[in-house]
Structure formats: structure tokens, C-alpha cells
Scaffold this active site. Sequence first.
Site, PDB file in Angstrom:
ATOM      1  N   GLU A  44      28.891  39.758  36.471  1.00  0.00           N
ATOM      2  CA  GLU A  44      29.405  39.109  37.665  1.00  0.00           C
ATOM      3  C   GLU A  44      28.496  38.001  38.186  1.00  0.00           C
ATOM      4  OE1 GLU A  44      32.345  39.790  39.483  1.00  0.00           O
ATOM      5  OE2 GLU A  44      32.944  40.936  37.750  1.00  0.00           O
ATOM      6  N   ASP A  62      39.179  30.869  40.291  1.00  0.00           N
ATOM      7  CA  ASP A  62      40.037  31.809  39.558  1.00  0.00           C
ATOM      8  C   ASP A  62      41.316  32.139  40.311  1.00  0.00           C
ATOM      9  OD1 ASP A  62      39.057  33.338  41.614  1.00  0.00           O
ATOM     10  OD2 ASP A  62      38.334  34.989  40.356  1.00  0.00           O
ATOM     11  N   THR A  67      34.753  34.384  46.154  1.00  0.00           N
ATOM     12  CA  THR A  67      34.245  35.588  45.509  1.00  0.00           C
ATOM     13  C   THR A  67      32.845  35.806  46.043  1.00  0.00           C
ATOM     14  OG1 THR A  67      35.534  35.251  43.493  1.00  0.00           O
ATOM     15  CG2 THR A  67      33.564  36.602  43.303  1.00  0.00           C
TER      16      THR A  67
END
Length: 263
Positions: A44, A62, A67
Amino acid sequence: MTALLVVLSGCSASGAGSGRGSAGPGLDDPAKKEIAMQLISSAENSTLDWKAQYKYIEDIGDGRGYTAGIIGFCSGTGDMLKVVERYAASRPGNPLERFLPALRAVKGSDAHDGLGRPFTEAWTKAAADAAFRSAQDAERDHSYFDPAVRQAKDDGLGALGQFIYYDAYVMHGAADSGGTVGFRTMRREALAAAEPPSRGGDETTYLNAFLDARVTAIRKEPSHSDTSRIETAQRVFVREGRFRLETPLRWKVYGDSYRIDGP
């Protein structure tokens, strides 16, 4: 997210076969959970230093908005909203609380309306607050770690299988949604191909069936395509027979090499 570096030595530990992972400590053992978080962070955030990721936040393009945090909570999927709600409950009036209406409004989209730089700066600063870090930990455990480990134990899987389930939960979520294939669908497809250890099946065979289902899922998703998280990491551990997630561990993600030498 992305990935980075660190390498290892050592050979296989328990050997392939039916596997006896369920006999050892589970992923909820503190030492195993620490390993799991380092593995997640390698994929990640390109580092094993997962504790430095509470402050992380960016839009990685994305389609899920921002995020952020230790497992990649997203503004578009709603788990980022849950983190901020938890934080507001434990620390009323904190600098992120004013963004709750905007987070609710952008859920289900990649929009930044009402968020932007003021929000990302507030998120980064909040990471210095133990209450905010605890909110991230609590949401991770409630929505991802605990249900994944519980299901894996029910399926007779050891620490490695529990991690494989957990990583799938983190990346894909529990259920199918918006062009993504969720954990439950992957597990259903794996069960159609192989019996889990809880039903007398071979652990290696079952885990490979689950990983096959996950590779197929990744290739169906527009926001994902690279399968190294599976093929040069988790599949390697299965092949080496590390059903208890024994160290040393050596793997690659997105071409970068990593190692964990001890618990």
C-alpha cells in the site's frame, strides 16, 4: 497505492503439503499482526514502516477519491468517513470534524468537493493525535482485520491464510461494488474449486484456489492490473509452506524487494 524496498535470505520453513497453519498462533497474535501490517504496508505504501502511514493521504487516481492512512481508507468508499466519525466521537471539535458533511456527500464518487487541501492538511496534522490513530486502528479492525481473521479461522486456515484473506478485504472490500469483485465472491469461487482445511481439504490447494480467484478479480477491475501482490508475495509464501507466517519472509511487490527477518 504503490511499493518500495527491503530483501532477505533463508529457505522454506514448514514445507508444502496439507499445511498445519491453524495449529500455530493466529494473525491476531500481536507478533503476527505486526508482520501482517508490514506486509500490507509494502503493497500500500512502498515501505514496511506502517506506523508512519497514519498521516498519509493522496488521490492515486483509482476512482476512489482520497486514499489515506494505515490501510488506504478511501473517501469514495466510505471507510474514510467512518474513521473521521470515530475520531469525532472520541475527540469532539477536532479539526477533521467539520469535513464530515463533505465526506458524506462525496461517498460513492471520486469527488473532492468540500475537501481539497484544507482537508488533506488537517488529516496529516491529525496523525499526531493518539485519538486519531486509535480511530484508524479501530476501523481497520472492525471492517477488515477482525472479519477476515474470523472467516479464515472458520475455514481452518493458519496465520498465512488469515493474512491472505485480510489483504483481500483491504484491497477489494467484503462485497462486490462498482466494478470491483469483493472478498465474498472470491471465497465462493475458491470453495467451488477446492475444499478448505475445515472440510478436510489441503491447505496449499485451497489457498492457491483463493489466490487464483483473486488474480481473476484484479484483472477484472479497471483500477487494478498488477498481480505481483499475489504472484511474487503471497503465492511465494504458500509455495514455501509458511502456513504459520514464519519468518524470515522474503517477497516482492511491484518489482521492489522486501524482507522480515524476525517476529
